[in-house]
Design a protein around this motif. Structure first.
Motif: not given
Length: 247
Positions: A20, A88-90, A124, A196
């Protein structure tokens, strides 16, 4: 490129191959066109020390993990729960937007802001969760010995088909709001919702979980992303990106 802030931190993206982390590398490459600098540490998915390196920065050992170096040598800052560490990507993408741009990825209208927020959560939640379920039921049989492998494959096939059916509803939800006037999940312009969404869509396409020809606007969005120079550079910077086999 207008709307870029003076860079006060240099991010380092810890990129596990075929992960990701592409969602962090792509926007950073978009910003690189305006002079924003960043570093990347590429880690092989099956490398002996990969999770050790990731866990040295955050206990879960997830990718992407981002560390921050202050340009002026300022003291460490706890932006989340650990000093100079983002996960945490977001939230990582929101940090990039807040700290490196002056509203470049903020939708212009209130309608698009609500849309952008929805699709960030959708990416997500509903989308990648369902894809991960299918992936899990595909991977488990491959870890077993013959003849249990083939017996398990037959047992999980109905479950896989159930989740695939659920995905058709999800894809239609993504298809319907896209238009010539608003070709991005963020609305009129590219934004955080698009960054995202890309990893889950790459998995869906590369692993054959979607027939893009059934969703023309979604196909156009996907192909537009694939053709963006910054996205192409992000894949080159990350070195290995194969969502079909997770090499």
């Amino acid at each position: 490129m207008a709307g870029i802030k003076q860079q006060k931190t240099i991010p380092t993206v810890y990129n596990m191959s075929s992960s990701k982390a592409i969602s962090a590398l792509w926007p950073l490459e978009e910003l690189a066109d305006a002079g924003i600098k960043y570093k990347v540490v590429n880690l092989p998915r099956r490398g002996a020390d990969t999770y050790k390196v990731l866990k040295s920065h955050f206990p879960l050992g997830k990718s992407p993990t981002v560390t921050l170096e202050h340009v002026g040598g300022e003291a460490e800052v706890t932006y989340q729960i650990m000093p100079n560490v983002l996960t945490e990507t977001r939230l990582i993408l929101q940090f990039f937007s807040d700290h490196y741009t002056d509203g470049v990825w903020v939708p212009e209208s209130e309608e698009d802001k609500r849309r952008d927020t929805f699709f960030q959560e959708f990416a997500h939640g509903s989308l990648i969760t369902k894809i991960d379920h299918i992936l899990t039921f595909e991977v488990i049989p491959t870890m077993l010995f013959f003849p249990m492998r083939y017996l398990t494959l037959l047992m999980v096939l109905p479950i896989r088909m159930h989740f695939m059916k659920d995905l058709t509803v999800i894809y239609q939800i993504m298809e319907d709001p896209l238009s010539e006037e608003k070709p991005w999940f963020s609305g009129k312009n590219i934004g955080l919702a698009d960054f995202n969404t890309i990893f889950a869509m790459d998995m869906a396409v590369q692993r054959g979980y979607i027939q893009l020809e059934k969703y023309p606007m979604l196909a156009k969005w996907y192909n537009t992303v694939q053709d963006r120079p910054a996205y192409k550079r992000a894949k080159e910077v990350g070195e290995v990106y194969d969502c079909a086999t997770f090499a």
